[in-house]
Motif scaffolding. Sequence first.
Motif, PDB file in Angstrom:
ATOM      1  N   ASN A  53     -27.218 -11.707  48.709  1.00  0.00           N
ATOM      2  CA  ASN A  53     -27.343 -11.266  50.096  1.00  0.00           C
ATOM      3  C   ASN A  53     -26.102 -10.553  50.606  1.00  0.00           C
ATOM      4  O   ASN A  53     -24.977 -10.853  50.198  1.00  0.00           O
ATOM      5  CB  ASN A  53     -27.621 -12.470  50.994  1.00  0.00           C
ATOM      6  N   CYS A  55     -23.476 -10.193  53.416  1.00  0.00           N
ATOM      7  CA  CYS A  55     -22.934 -11.164  54.369  1.00  0.00           C
ATOM      8  C   CYS A  55     -21.956 -10.490  55.325  1.00  0.00           C
ATOM      9  O   CYS A  55     -21.289  -9.514  54.966  1.00  0.00           O
ATOM     10  CB  CYS A  55     -22.232 -12.280  53.589  1.00  0.00           C
ATOM     11  N   GLU A  77     -23.193 -14.561  47.763  1.00  0.00           N
ATOM     12  CA  GLU A  77     -24.422 -15.315  48.039  1.00  0.00           C
ATOM     13  C   GLU A  77     -25.397 -15.045  46.881  1.00  0.00           C
ATOM     14  O   GLU A  77     -25.987 -13.974  46.804  1.00  0.00           O
ATOM     15  CB  GLU A  77     -25.016 -14.893  49.373  1.00  0.00           C
ATOM     16  N   ASP A 172     -36.148 -18.045  51.696  1.00  0.00           N
ATOM     17  CA  ASP A 172     -35.510 -19.181  52.366  1.00  0.00           C
ATOM     18  C   ASP A 172     -34.401 -19.761  51.499  1.00  0.00           C
ATOM     19  O   ASP A 172     -33.280 -19.982  51.960  1.00  0.00           O
ATOM     20  CB  ASP A 172     -36.543 -20.272  52.664  1.00  0.00           C
ATOM     21  N   MET A 175     -30.751 -18.480  51.160  1.00  0.00           N
ATOM     22  CA  MET A 175     -29.797 -18.752  52.241  1.00  0.00           C
ATOM     23  C   MET A 175     -28.947 -19.998  51.976  1.00  0.00           C
ATOM     24  O   MET A 175     -27.982 -20.257  52.696  1.00  0.00           O
ATOM     25  CB  MET A 175     -30.535 -18.904  53.574  1.00  0.00           C
ATOM     26  N   PHE A 180     -26.892 -20.747  55.478  1.00  0.00           N
ATOM     27  CA  PHE A 180     -27.544 -21.934  56.033  1.00  0.00           C
ATOM     28  C   PHE A 180     -26.576 -23.123  56.025  1.00  0.00           C
ATOM     29  O   PHE A 180     -26.355 -23.751  57.074  1.00  0.00           O
ATOM     30  CB  PHE A 180     -28.841 -22.214  55.272  1.00  0.00           C
ATOM     31  N   PRO A 205     -26.440 -13.379  61.346  1.00  0.00           N
ATOM     32  CA  PRO A 205     -27.116 -14.360  60.499  1.00  0.00           C
ATOM     33  C   PRO A 205     -26.499 -15.762  60.518  1.00  0.00           C
ATOM     34  O   PRO A 205     -27.231 -16.752  60.555  1.00  0.00           O
ATOM     35  CB  PRO A 205     -27.047 -13.721  59.113  1.00  0.00           C
ATOM     36  N   ALA A 209     -28.297 -19.048  61.859  1.00  0.00           N
ATOM     37  CA  ALA A 209     -28.393 -20.222  60.987  1.00  0.00           C
ATOM     38  C   ALA A 209     -27.810 -21.455  61.671  1.00  0.00           C
ATOM     39  O   ALA A 209     -28.337 -22.567  61.515  1.00  0.00           O
ATOM     40  CB  ALA A 209     -27.677 -19.958  59.664  1.00  0.00           C
ATOM     41  N   ALA A 366     -35.517 -18.229  56.658  1.00  0.00           N
ATOM     42  CA  ALA A 366     -35.691 -16.799  56.373  1.00  0.00           C
ATOM     43  C   ALA A 366     -36.296 -16.074  57.575  1.00  0.00           C
ATOM     44  O   ALA A 366     -35.862 -14.985  57.954  1.00  0.00           O
ATOM     45  CB  ALA A 366     -36.559 -16.596  55.136  1.00  0.00           C
ATOM     46  N   ALA A 371     -34.967 -12.315  57.342  1.00  0.00           N
ATOM     47  CA  ALA A 371     -34.606 -11.924  55.970  1.00  0.00           C
ATOM     48  C   ALA A 371     -35.438 -10.718  55.529  1.00  0.00           C
ATOM     49  O   ALA A 371     -36.659 -10.710  55.670  1.00  0.00           O
ATOM     50  CB  ALA A 371     -34.828 -13.092  55.021  1.00  0.00           C
ATOM     51  N   LYS A 393     -31.170  -9.972  58.017  1.00  0.00           N
ATOM     52  CA  LYS A 393     -30.348 -10.473  56.928  1.00  0.00           C
ATOM     53  C   LYS A 393     -30.852  -9.799  55.657  1.00  0.00           C
ATOM     54  O   LYS A 393     -31.965 -10.058  55.201  1.00  0.00           O
ATOM     55  CB  LYS A 393     -30.481 -11.996  56.813  1.00  0.00           C
TER      56      LYS A 393
END
Length: 404
Positions: A53, A55, A77, A172, A175, A180, A205, A209, A366, A371, A393
Amino acid sequence: MGNLAVSYAGAGKVELIDTPYPEFELKDGPGVHPANIGRKVHHGVILKTIATNICGSDQHMVRGRTTAPEGLVLGHEITGEVVEVGRDVEFLKVGDVVSVPFNISCGRCRNCKTGQTGICLNVNPDRPGSAYGYVDMGGWVGGQAEYVLVPYADWNALKFPDRDQALEKILDLTMLSDIFPTGYHGAIGAGVTVGSTVYVAGAGPVGLAAATSAQLLGAATVIVGDLNADRLAQARSFGCETVDVSKGDPAEQIEQILGVPEVDCGIDAVGFEARGHGHDAGKEQPATVLNSLMEITRAGGSLGIPGLYVTGDPGASDEAAKVGSLSMRFGLGFAKSHTFVTGQCPVMKYHRGLMQAILSDKVSIAKNVNATAISLKDAPQGYAAFDEGAAQKFVLDPHGLIGA
């Protein structure tokens, strides 16, 4: 075999480059600490990256706000499938799908043994704490790539119990490597519990989160503040109240929501590139969020600070901020007996429990962070859109496995 990867190409730029396929040894390269060159990693695994991901922490580097060298492969990530196991790996097998904490830890040092995996003493010769693809973090190669090496794999990797279920919920589960647990750490640090009133500064994000985590922990009211209308709308989409800080300091708007101008718990999900409030909304003022949180958090309350602060910021607005010295009203925090919880999230403290919450359909992280899967080749466009404030995200999909 090659390995396409996303690298930092100077202020405001990322590019795709061909890099070597990982080996069980650290090689020289941009950002690699000289003392780590040649380090054997027989305790590691090589992952085929399923999801990695973009970030906000990556954005700090890409904006030129750190001392990151050009050519640094980005990405901390990481979620992937084990395709090779090192000689000393006992418990992971080829084909396992795992989440990788962004903080690299050895599992052997004093800090790791007490759960402080964000400040491992053995993986970065410069300072406690390490991460993939990040400036001053030891030079471990980033995971925005087709393949990545994960050291101390039996310790670091979180294996998902069922491959098919993991791929079904991959947006999901991806993350879990950072945002998360980081948001959850901010909520835990702020003391969120059943019935709490919570203010989250920042609707990126990590802020979303943190807001999700506050709801999961039983908060009565979660208020999210930002300057970006689209991101505030995203916060409202899953039941948060919102504050537009371009209209002024949050206290008055919080009072309109709660009846009092303060909250039980404050979370800073902005960090060192904070901007002023109200008339100063366009100006960078790195201590704004911290000072604001001290004003609006009740006496005896706590501040969770997962937002990133750095010791070196060449693009800072003044000389003090260039070395991480901020004009913070610490006297106010002292007078109100505030507790401050700072530093990298120790992901391993939380990721298994949050995984269970995802797999049991207790949370939709997500959806809450919007996401959006894109190809690895679209990473430059993803970075540009994120930098412009997109309420998304971005999840990179190097092998087309997310759509499949």
